[in-house]
Design a protein around this motif. Structure first.
Motif: not given
Length: 411
Positions: A269, A148, A192, A120-121, A142-145, A162-163
Motif C-alpha cells: 500500500g 477475502y 488490509y 482495498n481489502s 490488489s486485495s491481500t487480506n 495475500h498477506d
C-alpha cells in the motif's frame, strides 16, 4: 416467293416488334446485402477509489482495466460464434466498506459479466458477498487480506499474493536480512493494514525478535507525532507500518523530524511514487514489499509500461498490470465456455492457466493466486529499486491460512 407470302412474313415481324417493344423485361433479382455480424455488448465492471486520498491507486487500476478493454476491442473477440464489444462500467467505492457494498449492488444490477476490484481489502470483503449473491465473478487486482477468499464464495478470486504470504515474507526479511531485534508495529486499523501487520508480527515473534510496541491509527490520520513519540522512548531498530501511502509518507517524514533512527518498512500500500512525494528526503532507505515481480521484469512488463505511458501520459502507480490481466482472465474463461453469461463461464475461471503481463496466472481452490511472487523494494535516489524477489513456500501459506482461521487476520 409470291406476294401473299411476303405480306404474311412482314405482318408476323411487325406484330413481333409491337409486342416485343411493349413488354418490359423483368429486372434481374437484386442480390441481398450480407447481414452484418451480430455484435454482443459485454460489460466489465471496475470498482476502486476514484476520489479521495487513495484515488491515484484506484484510477491506476481502472486505467489498466480500460486498456485491456480497448486492446480486446481492437483485436476483435468472438464468444460462442458472436462478435463481442466490451464496455467498461467504472464505479467509485471511495475506499469505504459501506460504499463498496452499494457499488457492488449497482454493478450487479447493471448486469456486468464480471468485476475487477476492489482495491482495498476492507472494500473487497463486504462487497464479495453481494457479488456472490448476484452470481457475478470478482477478481481483485490488489486485495491481500486472507479473509477475502476464506468466505467460501465461488465468485471470489485475486491475482496477487495475500498477506498470509506477504506478511511472513516481510517478517523474515526484517529479522533474517535486516537483523531487526526490537520492532515497533503500527497499522491503520483497516482489514488490509491490520491483517498485514498481524501476519508480520506473528512471523517476527516466531523468529525471536521482540515487538516492543503495537500501535493503531486510521486511514484518515496524517499526524502521528503522539504515537511516534511514545515509540521513540522504547528505542526500536525497525518500525513496520501496515497501511497506505497517504499515511506512510507523513509518518516517515515525522519519524525523521523526531530524530528516530529506526529503519522503516511496510507493504504494497505504500510502495508507490506518491509515497516518495509525501515523505520527501525522509523516504530514502525506506523499504516495502509488493506482491508480484518488478514491473519491468514481468513477462509483459516493458511493453505494458510503454503502452500505459503512451495512453495516459503517466507512470504505472501500482496495480494497473493486475487489473489488465484480470480482464483477460474473464475473457479467456468466456471463450472456453462459449458464453459471457456468468453462470456459464464462472466454472472456467477456476481452471485458468493464463500467461499474463504479470506472469503465469492460476488459482487454487479458494481463488487465491498460486505461487504468487513477492518483491521487496528500497528507495534509492528518490526511486523505488527492487532488492529481492521471493515466492512463498507451501508451508508458509498453510501456516498463514491456519492463523487466519484462528483470527490472525482481523478486521
Amino acid at each position: 416467293m409470291n406476294r401473299r407470302h411476303v405480306l404474311s412474313i412482314v405482318s408476323t415481324l411487325a406484330l413481333a416488334l409491337v409486342y416485343g417493344c411493349g413488354k418490359e423485361t423483368p429486372p434481374a433479382p437484386k442480390a441481398e446485402a450480407p447481414k452484418p455480424p451480430e455484435v454482443m455488448t459485454v460489460k466489465i465492471g471496475s470498482a476502486s477509489p476514484l476520489t479521495g486520498p487513495q484515488a491515484h491507486i484506484g484510477i491506476d487500476i481502472r486505467n489498466g482495466v480500460q486498456l485491456a478493454i480497448e486492446d480486446l476491442n481492437t483485436a476483435g473477440v468472438e464468444i460462442g460464434g458472436k462478435k463481442v464489444k466490451f464496455e467498461l462500467v467504472a464505479e467509485d467505492d471511495e475506499a469505504n466498506p459501506t460504499k463498496a457494498t452499494t457499488v457492488a449492488q449497482k454493478l450487479v444490477d447493471a448486469k456486468v459479466a464480471g468485476v475487477v476490484g476492489h482495491f482495498n481489502s476492507g472494500a473487497s470483503i463486504p462487497a464479495s458477498k453481494v457479488y456472490a449473491d448476484g452470481g457475478v465473478p470478482q477478481i481483485s487486482p490488489s486485495s491481500t487480506n486472507p479473509d477475502y477468499t476464506l468466505k467460501g464464495f465461488k465468485t471470489t478470486f485475486r491475482v496477487v499474493a495475500h498477506d498470509g504470504q506477504q506478511g511472513p515474507t516481510l517478517g523474515r526479511f526484517a529479522v533474517e536480512k535486516l537483523k531487526a531485534k526490537n520492532i515497533a508495529i503500527i497499522d491503520d486499523s483497516t482489514a488490509y493494514g491490520q491483517g498485514l501487520a498481524d501476519n508480520f508480527e506473528a512471523t517476527v515473534k516466531s523468529l525471536g525478535a521482540k515487538v516492543i510496541a503495537r500501535e493503531h491509527t486510521t486511514d484518515k490520520d496524517t499526524d502521528f507525532k503522539a504515537i511516534l513519540t511514545k515509540i521513540k522512548g522504547r528505542k526500536p531498530d525497525l518500525v513496520m507500518f501496515g497501511g497506505i501511502d497517504p499515511q506512510a509518507g507523513p509518518m516517515v517524514r515525522q519519524l525523521s523530524e523526531l530524530g528516530i533512527q529506526a529503519r522503516f518498512i511496510g507493504g504494497d500500500g505504500m510502495q508507490t511514487p506518491n509515497f516518495i512525494k509525501l515523505a520527501g528526503d525522509a523516504a530514502e532507505g525506506v523499504m516495502a514489499s509488493i506482491p508480484g515481480l518488478p514491473k519491468d521484469q514481468m513477462p509483459g512488463g516493458k511493453a505494458f509500461l510503454e503502452k500505459y505511458k503512451a495512453k495516459y501520459n503517466a507512470e504505472v502507480e501500482l496495480f494497473a498490470p493486475m487489473g489488465y490481466d484480470a480482464v483477460f482472465v474473464f475473457v479467456e474463461a468466456m471463450k472456453r465456455a462459449g458464453s459471457s453469461d456468468p453462470a456459464k463461464f464462472l466454472p472456467e475461471i477456476g481452471k485458468t492457466d493464463y500467461k499474463g503481463v504479470i506472469g503465469p496466472i492460476a488459482f487454487d481452490e479458494k481463488g487465491d493466486l498460486k505461487n504468487g511472487p513477492i518483491t521487496i523494494y528500497v528507495v534509492k535516489g528518490g526511486k523505488w529499486e527492487p532488492l529481492e524477489t521471493v515466492a512463498p513456500g507451501a508451508a508458509a501459506v498453510a501456516k498463514a491460512a491456519d492463523a487466519a482461521k484462528d483470527g490472525g487476520a482481523k478486521k
